[in-house]
Design an enzyme around this catalytic site. Structure first.
Site, short mmCIF file in Angstrom:
data_model
loop_
_atom_site.label_atom_id
_atom_site.label_comp_id
_atom_site.label_asym_id
_atom_site.label_seq_id
_atom_site.Cartn_x
_atom_site.Cartn_y
_atom_site.Cartn_z
N ARG A 49 0.85 -1.18 0.00
CA ARG A 49 0.00 0.00 0.00
C ARG A 49 0.88 1.23 0.00
O ARG A 49 1.83 1.31 0.79
CB ARG A 49 -0.91 0.00 1.23
CG ARG A 49 -1.99 -1.05 1.14
CD ARG A 49 -2.88 -1.05 2.38
NE ARG A 49 -3.96 -1.99 2.19
CZ ARG A 49 -3.87 -3.30 2.43
NH1 ARG A 49 -2.74 -3.81 2.88
NH2 ARG A 49 -4.90 -4.09 2.22
N HIS A 85 10.99 -7.51 3.18
CA HIS A 85 11.48 -6.74 2.05
C HIS A 85 11.13 -7.42 0.74
O HIS A 85 10.84 -8.60 0.71
CB HIS A 85 13.00 -6.55 2.13
CG HIS A 85 13.78 -7.82 2.09
ND1 HIS A 85 14.17 -8.49 3.22
CD2 HIS A 85 14.24 -8.55 1.04
CE1 HIS A 85 14.83 -9.58 2.87
NE2 HIS A 85 14.88 -9.64 1.55
N GLU A 92 15.70 -5.04 -1.11
CA GLU A 92 17.05 -5.59 -1.17
C GLU A 92 17.49 -5.67 -2.62
O GLU A 92 16.74 -6.14 -3.48
CB GLU A 92 17.08 -6.98 -0.53
CG GLU A 92 18.45 -7.60 -0.46
CD GLU A 92 18.45 -8.95 0.23
OE1 GLU A 92 19.51 -9.35 0.72
OE2 GLU A 92 17.38 -9.61 0.27
#
Length: 131
Positions: free
Chosen positions: A10, A72, A122
């Site tokens: 979001r 991530h 990452e």
């Protein structure tokens, strides 16, 4: 067999997010679906069919609380040092390159960059399992 097709986050500002993901990772809009209360924007590039889905909830003014459950997203690149310098020149919020080793063997080289909403991404050197 199941196939991973997208991950959703979001975001507060569609344009800022689209711009970041375009500049940082070459992601373009594959589809944009506008609804009464929200908009879905699917981003991808030619490297993979996996997409990032941005959800923009209309009328939201405050930033999202990412919380402690989010980890991530990850992207792999051919030249990590070049990407690190490129993103640094764009003044993205990036961390230093890290070398992850086990028993003296290099397993991964990577750094993290944050998008406009604070999501950590990452960026890994393509090698081993991170092709």
């Amino acid at each position: 067999m199941a196939k991973a097709i997208h991950s959703m986050i979001r975001v507060l500002d569609e344009e800022k997010s689209r711009s970041f993901y375009k500049e940082a990772f070459g992601l373009d809009v594959a589809e944009r679906l506008d609804f009464d209360g929200f908009t879905l924007v699917y981003l991808c590039n030619s490297e993979t069919s996996f997409e990032l889905e941005l959800t923009i909830n209309k009328g939201r003014a405050e930033a999202y609380d990412i919380g402690d459950g989010y980890g991530h997203l990850a992207f792999s690149v051919d030249d990590l040092d070049e990407e690190h310098e490129r993103m640094k020149s764009k003044q993205f919020k990036i961390r230093d390159i890290v070398e992850f080793k086990r028993d003296g063997t290099l397993l991964a080289r990577f750094f993290f960059v944050e998008d406009p909403d604070g999501y950590k991404i990452e960026v890994l050197q393509r090698q081993g399992r991170y092709l």
